[in-house]
Write a protein that holds these residues in place. Structure first.
Motif, PDB file in Angstrom:
ATOM      1  N   ARG A 125       0.658  -1.285  -0.115  1.00  0.00           N
ATOM      2  CA  ARG A 125      -0.144   0.070  -0.032  1.00  0.00           C
ATOM      3  C   ARG A 125       0.696   1.311   0.023  1.00  0.00           C
ATOM      4  O   ARG A 125       0.327   2.303  -0.687  1.00  0.00           O
ATOM      5  CB  ARG A 125      -0.806  -0.050   1.325  1.00  0.00           C
ATOM      6  N   GLY A 126       1.916   1.213   0.651  1.00  0.00           N
ATOM      7  CA  GLY A 126       2.676   2.455   0.431  1.00  0.00           C
ATOM      8  C   GLY A 126       3.632   2.352  -0.828  1.00  0.00           C
ATOM      9  O   GLY A 126       3.489   3.849  -1.143  1.00  0.00           O
ATOM     10  N   HIS A 127       4.083   1.614  -1.261  1.00  0.00           N
ATOM     11  CA  HIS A 127       4.509   1.545  -2.792  1.00  0.00           C
ATOM     12  C   HIS A 127       3.285   2.296  -3.751  1.00  0.00           C
ATOM     13  O   HIS A 127       3.616   3.054  -4.665  1.00  0.00           O
ATOM     14  CB  HIS A 127       4.778   0.350  -3.168  1.00  0.00           C
ATOM     15  N   LEU A 128       2.058   1.785  -3.667  1.00  0.00           N
ATOM     16  CA  LEU A 128       1.181   2.432  -4.384  1.00  0.00           C
ATOM     17  C   LEU A 128       0.980   3.815  -4.288  1.00  0.00           C
ATOM     18  O   LEU A 128       0.785   4.564  -5.129  1.00  0.00           O
ATOM     19  CB  LEU A 128      -0.128   1.626  -4.212  1.00  0.00           C
ATOM     20  N   ALA A 129       0.941   4.091  -2.997  1.00  0.00           N
ATOM     21  CA  ALA A 129       0.701   5.506  -2.814  1.00  0.00           C
ATOM     22  C   ALA A 129       2.092   6.342  -3.095  1.00  0.00           C
ATOM     23  O   ALA A 129       1.781   7.541  -3.648  1.00  0.00           O
ATOM     24  CB  ALA A 129       0.458   5.728  -1.380  1.00  0.00           C
ATOM     25  N   GLY A 130       3.303   5.833  -2.872  1.00  0.00           N
ATOM     26  CA  GLY A 130       4.428   6.352  -3.096  1.00  0.00           C
ATOM     27  C   GLY A 130       5.071   6.600  -4.318  1.00  0.00           C
ATOM     28  O   GLY A 130       5.109   7.352  -4.946  1.00  0.00           O
ATOM     29  N   ARG A 131       4.893   5.186  -4.972  1.00  0.00           N
ATOM     30  CA  ARG A 131       5.519   5.257  -6.235  1.00  0.00           C
ATOM     31  C   ARG A 131       4.591   5.488  -7.329  1.00  0.00           C
ATOM     32  O   ARG A 131       5.163   5.509  -8.782  1.00  0.00           O
ATOM     33  CB  ARG A 131       6.276   3.799  -6.389  1.00  0.00           C
ATOM     34  N   TRP A 132       3.377   5.392  -6.972  1.00  0.00           N
ATOM     35  CA  TRP A 132       2.375   5.472  -8.223  1.00  0.00           C
ATOM     36  C   TRP A 132       1.646   6.568  -8.063  1.00  0.00           C
ATOM     37  O   TRP A 132       1.835   7.710  -8.741  1.00  0.00           O
ATOM     38  CB  TRP A 132       1.354   4.085  -8.480  1.00  0.00           C
ATOM     39  N   ILE A 133       0.767   6.575  -7.172  1.00  0.00           N
ATOM     40  CA  ILE A 133      -0.237   7.819  -6.817  1.00  0.00           C
ATOM     41  C   ILE A 133       0.751   9.020  -6.805  1.00  0.00           C
ATOM     42  O   ILE A 133       0.535  10.100  -7.338  1.00  0.00           O
ATOM     43  CB  ILE A 133      -1.116   7.552  -5.657  1.00  0.00           C
ATOM     44  N   GLY A 134       1.487   8.951  -5.872  1.00  0.00           N
ATOM     45  CA  GLY A 134       2.566  10.284  -5.458  1.00  0.00           C
ATOM     46  C   GLY A 134       3.394  10.773  -6.795  1.00  0.00           C
ATOM     47  O   GLY A 134       3.781  11.904  -6.584  1.00  0.00           O
TER      48      GLY A 134
END
Length: 403
Positions: free
Chosen positions: A238-247
Motif C-alpha cells: 500500500r505504501g508503494h502504491l501511494a508513493g511510487r504511483w499515486i505520489g
C-alpha cells in the motif's frame, strides 16, 4: 502406692515444664546487633556529583565515537562541513565527526577508539564483528586506510540518547562507578531513567553493556516472524502504491482540457491504459478525494495529510475525469528500496511494530543501509509512518521524531 503415683505425676509435670521452658528459650530471637555494626550508606556531595558527571560525559563521548564508527557512515560525514544539511546522520552526538574521521588512518586507529571506550572483553567483541565478521564493515584500502564496505551494514552499538546529567550516584568505588541517567530510546522516543556502569581499567573509566540497554525483549513479541512478514508486505504494498504511483502522478492521459500553459497544464488520466499497467491504482484515480484516500489507506493520518497537501496540486477534477498536472515532474515519496526478507524485530506489540530493515538508495546504488521502519495498527489496518521515506520525518536516520 498412692505416693508413687503422686511422685510419677510430679516428675512428668516437671519434665513438661522443663520442655516448655526450653522451647521458649529456643524461640527467643537473638539479641539485636549494635547499631555500629551496620555500615551507613555513603553520602555523596554536590562535588561528588560534579566529578561523576565529568567522568560520565567523557566516557559517553568515547562510546558515541565508537557508535558512529560502527554504523559505517564515515564516508558521509562531509555534510557537517557544508552549508546544507541534507544528509541524514545516524543519530545525535557530541562527537566532532570530521575530526574523528580524520584521525582514522589504519585499523589500529579504529581499534584504539573501541578499546578506549569499552571494557576489554566487550571492545574485542565489537571489533571482531566490525573488522573480522563474515562481511567486514571496513577493509583496508590501497593506501592502508580503512574503507567502508558498501555491501555491509550494521546497527548502532547503542540505540539510546544519553543525557549527561547524573540523577543519582548508586555506587562509587575505586574500580566501579554506577550512576542513574535519563535516556531517550531512539526508535520509539520513550524516556527512562537507567543505570550506567563504568569500570576503571588501567586508569581509564570504561563503559560496559549498560551503554546499550534493550528496550524490548525480542522473545516476548506479540506476533510470529511469519505474521510480521505478512503484515510488512501488505503495508509496504500500500505504501508503494501511494508513493511510487499515486505520489508521482505519471499515468497515461487521453484528453487536454483548456488550461493556462504558462502555469499548469492538466491532462485527463486514461483509466483503461492505467488498468493494464497498475490495476490497483484505478480505484484511487476517480477524483481528488479518492487520491487523498490512497494516502490514508497506507500511512498514519498525520503523515497521510502532509503527503496529500504536498501532492494535491498535481491533480484536478474535470468533467471528463481526474486530470494530472503535466507541468511538474514528481518523484516517488521514497527513493529507497526496502528488503522485506532481511529485518530485525525491535518492537513487537499488538498495535505497534518497529523493525530494523535493510535497504538501498534506489535500485542502481550498491550501498546497503540499515534503517528503522515503524508500523502502527489503527482500526484494524497496519499503517506506515514517515520512516517509510527513510528518516522518520527528522534530520536523522535513527531517531524517532520528537515534538
Amino acid at each position: 502406692m498412692r505416693k508413687g503415683r503422686i511422685l510419677a505425676l510430679l516428675l512428668a509435670l516437671a519434665m513438661v515444664l522443663s520442655g516448655c521452658q526450653g522451647s521458649q528459650n529456643e524461640e527467643q530471637p537473638p539479641e539485636n546487633p549494635e547499631v555500629g555494626d551496620t555500615p551507613a550508606p555513603p553520602v555523596f556531595t554536590q562535588e561528588d556529583l560534579a566529578e561523576a558527571e565529568e567522568i560520565v560525559a567523557d566516557a559517553l563521548k568515547r562510546g558515541e565515537a565508537a557508535n558512529l564508527i560502527h554504523t559505517g557512515e564515515l564516508d558521509s560525514w562531509f555534510w557537517r562541513q557544508q552549508e546544507w544539511t541534507d544528509f541524514a546522520m545516524p543519530f545525535r552526538t557530541k562527537v566532532n565527526a570530521p575530526e574523528l574521521e580524520a584521525s582514522l588512518h589504519t585499523e589500529a586507529d579504529i581499534e584504539a577508539v573501541y578499546r578506549g571506550a569499552f571494557v576489554p572483553e566487550l571492545a574485542e567483541s565489537y571489533l571482531d564483528q566490525l573488522l573480522h565478521g563474515r562481511v567486514p564493515v571496513y577493509v583496508a584500502g590501497e593506501d592502508g586506510e580503512p574503507t567502508r564496505n558498501l555491501e555491509a551494514a550494521t546497527t548502532p552499538l547503542s540505540l539510546i540518547v544519553w543525557d549527561r546529567t547524573v540523577q543519582e550516584i548508586l555506587e562509587w568505588t575505586e574500580e566501579k562507578l554506577v550512576v542513574e541517567l535519563e535516556g531517550r530510546y531512539m526508535l520509539t522516543g520513550h524516556q527512562a531513567v537507567l543505570p550506567l556502569t563504568l569500570w576503571q581499567v588501567d586508569g581509564a573509566w570504561l563503559l560496559d553493556e549498560s551503554f546499550s540497554p534493550q528496550e524490548y525483549d525480542p522473545a516476548e513479541g506479540f506476533y510470529t516472524r511469519e505474521e510480521i512478514r505478512e503484515i510488512l508486505k501488505d503495508a509496504m504494498d500500500r505504501g508503494h502504491l501511494a508513493g511510487r504511483w499515486i505520489g508521482t502522478a505519471s499515468f497515461p492521459t487521453i484528453a487536454r482540457p483548456q488550461s493556462d500553459y504558462s502555469t499548469n497544464h492538466y491532462e485527463v488520466i486514461d483509466l483503461e491504459q492505467t488498468a493494464e499497467k497498475v490495476p490497483e491504482a484505478v480505484p484511487y484515480l476517480q477524483s481528488r478525494d479518492t487520491v487523498r484516500r490512497c494516502y490514508y489507506d497506507a500511512f498514519v493520518p498525520w503523515v497521510a495529510e502532509d503527503l496529500w497537501l504536498e501532492t494535491s496540486p498535481m491533480y484536478e477534477d474535470t468533467d471528463q475525469g481526474l486530470a494530472q498536472n503535466m507541468s511538474v515532474a514528481a518523484m516517488s515519496l521514497s527513493m529507497y528500496v526496502w528488503n522485506l526478507e532481511k529485518f530485525t524485530v525491535y518492537r513487537n506489540d499488538r498495535d505497534a511494530i518497529v523493525l530494523i530493515c535493510q535497504n538501498r538508495y534506489s535500485n542502481i546504488m550498491e550501498e546497503v543501509s540499515l534503517c528503522p521502519l515503524r508500523l502502527w495498527r489503527m482500526e484494524g489496518k497496519w499503517l506506515l509512518d514517515a520512516s517509510y521515506q527513510w528518516g522518520g520525518g527528522t534530520n536523522t536516520r535513527w531517531e524517532y521524531p520528537v515534538e
